[in-house]
Design an enzyme around this catalytic site. Sequence first.
Site, short mmCIF file in Angstrom:
data_model
loop_
_atom_site.label_atom_id
_atom_site.label_comp_id
_atom_site.label_asym_id
_atom_site.label_seq_id
_atom_site.Cartn_x
_atom_site.Cartn_y
_atom_site.Cartn_z
N ASP A 2 -2.02 -6.11 9.20
CA ASP A 2 -3.08 -5.19 8.80
C ASP A 2 -4.20 -6.06 8.19
O ASP A 2 -4.06 -6.58 7.09
CB ASP A 2 -2.53 -4.20 7.76
CG ASP A 2 -3.56 -3.22 7.26
OD1 ASP A 2 -4.75 -3.56 7.21
OD2 ASP A 2 -3.18 -2.10 6.88
N LYS A 41 -13.20 -0.50 5.19
CA LYS A 41 -13.34 -1.36 4.02
C LYS A 41 -14.44 -2.41 4.22
O LYS A 41 -15.28 -2.60 3.35
CB LYS A 41 -12.02 -2.06 3.71
CG LYS A 41 -10.81 -1.14 3.70
CD LYS A 41 -10.96 0.03 2.74
CE LYS A 41 -9.72 0.92 2.77
NZ LYS A 41 -9.86 2.09 1.89
N TYR A 99 0.83 -1.20 0.00
CA TYR A 99 0.00 0.00 0.00
C TYR A 99 0.87 1.26 0.00
O TYR A 99 1.68 1.46 0.91
CB TYR A 99 -0.89 -0.06 1.24
CG TYR A 99 -1.68 1.17 1.57
CD1 TYR A 99 -2.50 1.79 0.64
CD2 TYR A 99 -1.63 1.69 2.86
CE1 TYR A 99 -3.24 2.92 0.98
CE2 TYR A 99 -2.37 2.81 3.21
CZ TYR A 99 -3.17 3.42 2.26
OH TYR A 99 -3.90 4.53 2.61
N ILE A 143 -7.48 -5.07 7.63
CA ILE A 143 -8.64 -4.20 7.43
C ILE A 143 -9.54 -4.66 6.28
O ILE A 143 -10.67 -4.16 6.16
CB ILE A 143 -8.21 -2.74 7.20
CG1 ILE A 143 -7.49 -2.56 5.87
CG2 ILE A 143 -7.35 -2.25 8.36
CD1 ILE A 143 -7.22 -1.09 5.52
#
Length: 482
Positions: free
Chosen positions: A237, A275, A152, A239
């Site tokens: 992470d 998300k 990302y 998410i």
Amino acid sequence: MEFGSENHQILSKIATNDQHGENSPYFDGWKAYDNDPFHPTKNPNGVIQMGLAENQLPCDLIEKWVKNNPKASICNKEGVDRFKDIANFQDYHGLPEFRNAVAKFMGRVRGDRVTFDPDRIVMGGGATGASELIMFCLADPGDAFLVPSPYYPAFDRDLRWRTGVKLIPVICESFNNFQITKSALEEAYEKAIEANTKVKGLILANPSNPLGTILDRETLKILVKFVNNRNIHLVCDEIYSATVFNPPHFISVSEIIEEIECKRDLIHIIYSLSKDMGLPGFRVGIVYSYNDSVVSCGRKMSSFGLVSSQTQHLLASMLSDEEFVGNFLAESSSRLANRHRIFTNGLEQVGIRCLKSNAGLFCWMDLRWLLKEQTFDGEMVLWRVIINDVKLNVSPGSSFHCSEPGWFRVCFANMDDETVEVALKRIRMFTVGKGKAEGKVPAKNNQWKKNLRLSFSSKIYEESIMSPHSPMPQSPLLKART
């Protein structure tokens, strides 16, 4: 005001440095969209935003729940009796009912195969705030975290800019579908040690942004053992954990540490509702740590980025509605699967393939065969054609620190069905070429590819149009994490 030499003297290093990451094609694409946004009637020839990973597909489900549950909001007459209590609440531990609901929701998303302790829930201002918070807890300026690439782009902002932490890419390549390998991890770690860089941990996104893939059980075990043997941290992470739309199911690191012996105080999870529920504007970020000291320190730091008590109150009620949560997760997954199928099928019809994926709000699109030359300069030439001529904001792989030119992330869940069709039509016209009947599948031969490459070289590109320093009417840096 521009940053001149005088400002460098009177402002802080953070205020005047260029480590924010704004000077990236990833954000340049957002600028192009902001300057010429597509609208079906007001600006049908504008840029379509396909660089923003928003989950707008299940928004109507939440709207319906809000209408049917007016008491959940203190701003309605049905819920105003709680206004004073909620409006005056400022304990940085968070509302107990909110932490309980989030912990239960996290377990539900992971198939109830693991439970989460509400007392380990630490709030942050969105996943961005939560990610920075965990870095402040785990590392000092100059320390480093390994991160598998492609990764990302805004990790450079979220993890580095204010913390002073370094990010060291772990190179993953297309020959094995960008899977993380033990040898690549060890190579990156050893090079850092040789350079006298203190490695404090490994951070990764599972499901992956930008790949849309998930880690299997064996890979997760390798990662946990890797950090355990070196006594460094693992930050996962997660998410996108509820955006998995096709088998196999998502496996959380929280499941792995139940199966193998390890130092649990090295394991930390970043979570968010941006998300999974399509609520980026609510700025709900969560740090879930198995380390007591991190939980304690994180709570103190969360004072700088709390979730508003009004938001906590509403979400506590929503996430405690088990029937709604079950229906929401199932329907959201179904809609994502359908959109992914429609979009990837449309790409395949014109000879474009994507990395096989089963999660996320995007595809990792392979356009290597369209590059005039197999370099990152060649990638940027193609990207400018797509932005300026095709009028699609897709994100080039180089902005994700991909080691191979020609890959692009394209988002598909932040628009309605009609806009998807417009985007696919533009891609079709671009790849098939002007003058050919719309919708025909091009011949997949070398001459066709050669003609496409030649068509690129005949164009004139204005470098200044996409200058990384161009102004933005609405700064994407203030928007939700993508």
